[in-house]
Design a protein around this motif. Structure first.
Motif, PDB file in Angstrom:
ATOM      1  N   MET A 146       1.013  -1.149   0.096  1.00  0.00           N
ATOM      2  CA  MET A 146       0.099   0.085  -0.025  1.00  0.00           C
ATOM      3  C   MET A 146       0.775   1.220   0.024  1.00  0.00           C
ATOM      4  N   THR A 147       0.623   2.154  -0.781  1.00  0.00           N
ATOM      5  CA  THR A 147       1.272   3.315  -0.790  1.00  0.00           C
ATOM      6  C   THR A 147       0.783   4.406   0.479  1.00  0.00           C
ATOM      7  N   GLY A 148       1.719   5.344   0.589  1.00  0.00           N
ATOM      8  CA  GLY A 148       1.488   6.354   1.619  1.00  0.00           C
ATOM      9  C   GLY A 148      -0.076   6.978   1.369  1.00  0.00           C
ATOM     10  N   ASN A 149      -0.255   7.297   0.169  1.00  0.00           N
ATOM     11  CA  ASN A 149      -1.543   8.166  -0.125  1.00  0.00           C
ATOM     12  C   ASN A 149      -2.786   6.808   0.143  1.00  0.00           C
ATOM     13  N   SER A 171      -2.784   4.599   2.287  1.00  0.00           N
ATOM     14  CA  SER A 171      -3.073   4.277   3.457  1.00  0.00           C
ATOM     15  C   SER A 171      -3.684   5.466   4.167  1.00  0.00           C
ATOM     16  N   ARG A 172      -3.340   6.775   3.719  1.00  0.00           N
ATOM     17  CA  ARG A 172      -4.111   7.808   4.280  1.00  0.00           C
ATOM     18  C   ARG A 172      -5.681   7.978   3.758  1.00  0.00           C
ATOM     19  N   THR A 173      -6.010   7.296   2.648  1.00  0.00           N
ATOM     20  CA  THR A 173      -7.425   7.359   1.984  1.00  0.00           C
ATOM     21  C   THR A 173      -8.002   6.288   2.968  1.00  0.00           C
ATOM     22  N   ALA A 174      -7.410   5.220   3.125  1.00  0.00           N
ATOM     23  CA  ALA A 174      -7.954   4.041   4.147  1.00  0.00           C
ATOM     24  C   ALA A 174      -8.152   4.745   5.254  1.00  0.00           C
ATOM     25  N   ALA A 175      -7.502   5.283   5.905  1.00  0.00           N
ATOM     26  CA  ALA A 175      -7.598   6.034   7.482  1.00  0.00           C
ATOM     27  C   ALA A 175      -8.901   6.908   7.413  1.00  0.00           C
ATOM     28  N   ALA A 176      -8.747   7.676   6.155  1.00  0.00           N
ATOM     29  CA  ALA A 176      -9.841   8.929   6.335  1.00  0.00           C
ATOM     30  C   ALA A 176     -11.132   7.960   6.005  1.00  0.00           C
ATOM     31  N   LYS A 215      -4.750   7.107  17.118  1.00  0.00           N
ATOM     32  CA  LYS A 215      -3.904   5.802  17.287  1.00  0.00           C
ATOM     33  C   LYS A 215      -4.840   4.366  16.754  1.00  0.00           C
ATOM     34  N   LYS A 216      -6.165   4.584  16.819  1.00  0.00           N
ATOM     35  CA  LYS A 216      -7.092   3.629  16.348  1.00  0.00           C
ATOM     36  C   LYS A 216      -7.344   3.790  14.734  1.00  0.00           C
ATOM     37  N   LEU A 217      -6.899   5.024  14.222  1.00  0.00           N
ATOM     38  CA  LEU A 217      -7.223   5.375  12.926  1.00  0.00           C
ATOM     39  C   LEU A 217      -5.943   4.798  12.160  1.00  0.00           C
ATOM     40  N   GLY A 218      -4.725   4.687  12.859  1.00  0.00           N
ATOM     41  CA  GLY A 218      -3.869   4.209  11.980  1.00  0.00           C
ATOM     42  C   GLY A 218      -2.859   5.540  11.491  1.00  0.00           C
ATOM     43  N   PRO A 219      -2.296   5.220  10.584  1.00  0.00           N
ATOM     44  CA  PRO A 219      -0.981   6.076   9.941  1.00  0.00           C
ATOM     45  C   PRO A 219      -1.405   7.761   9.663  1.00  0.00           C
ATOM     46  N   ALA A 220      -2.461   7.651   9.197  1.00  0.00           N
ATOM     47  CA  ALA A 220      -2.912   9.238   8.630  1.00  0.00           C
ATOM     48  C   ALA A 220      -3.047  10.016   9.770  1.00  0.00           C
TER      49      ALA A 220
END
Ligand code: DC
Length: 244
Positions: free
Chosen positions: A1-4, A6-11, A235-240
């Motif tokens: 997964m790219t940084g983008n 994982s940010r989308t998944a967290a959002a 913390k629950k949301l993850g990387p982003a």
């Protein structure tokens, strides 16, 4: 997964998540819930306001606050809606906006009393599950993590020493300036009585869900408590870290 990615998944996770905040009176639940809702782009729903609205109806109807049957019947002919607002929720009782009428000591005490009855609770829980079912909410109350949304992604149990909660309430009422502030010892006494009832009722007593994160704000400033709550959700949301 790219940084983008994982940010989308967290959002996406943030948009759908349910954050449950439970705790006793005066622990700062409303302030923290409002902050988290703004920060993570969620709706803020205060379930205590629903019990308060029903208590107001019971008082207006002169239904005895210890009459389970009469309260159940009254519930059957009552419509309560909770709508998210900018600062506070809009509370509609049979279509009437009662948001400004439910914060006085008489309604506060009555809300704690009517909330002990299983039929009243079952009705409220159903309504709360309906308003929160699509997720994307911070819901605060006494039984959100244990009963209303036992599968909530984030559960916070917010507490503070009774003396500290009493002092905060005292300052809050003083700042509002709309009514004479009762002496601090009276505020503390009422708070303890309500705590006692909320924690010891048979149906859905106030207690932390086994998987709740315990946050004790006794020795924290408001900013520290807000930051701590924000960190628990992030913390629950993850990387982003957040939805924005
Ligand atoms: O959060 P609050 O102080 O506005 O709540 C008023 C009363 O309503 C509280 O003393 C107990 C009851 N309540 C409840 O039993 N369950 C909830 N989820 C929220 C409030």
């Amino acid at each position: 997964m790219t940084g983008n990615d994982s940010r989308t998944a967290a959002a996406e996770r943030a948009r759908k998540m349910i954050v449950a905040i439970d705790g006793p009176a005066g622990a700062g639940k409303s302030t923290i819930a409002r902050h988290l809702a703004r920060h993570f782009g969620l709706l803020n729903l205060e379930t205590g306001a629903m019990y308060r609205a029903f208590a107001l109806k019971a008082l207006r109807s002169a239904v005895p606050l210890d009459d389970a049957k009469a309260l159940e019947e009254l519930a059957g002919e009552t419509e309560i809606r909770l709508e998210p607002g900018e600062e506070e929720n809009l509370v509609l009782l049979d279509g009437e906006d009662v948001s400004g009428l439910i914060r006085n000591p008489t309604v506060t005490e009555a809300a704690s009393r009517v909330s002990t009855f299983p039929a009243v609770r079952a009705w409220m829980v159903r309504l709360q599950q309906q308003v929160g079912e699509r997720g994307g909410v911070v819901m605060e109350g006494r039984d959100i993590g244990t009963v209303v949304f036992p599968n909530a992604e984030v559960k916070i149990f917010l507490d503070a020493a009774p003396e500290v909660r009493g002092q905060r309430r005292y300052e809050q009422i003083g700042q509002q300036g709309s009514a004479p502030t009762p002496p601090p010892e009276e505020i503390l006494r009422d708070l303890r009585t309500r705590d006692e009832r909320d924690r010891n009722r048979k149906d859905s007593p106030l207690k932390p869900a086994p998987d709740a994160v315990f946050l004790d704000s006794t020795n924290m400033s408001l900013d520290q408590a807000l930051a701590a709550a924000e960190a628990i959700v992030a913390k629950k949301l993850g990387p982003a870290k957040n939805a924005s």
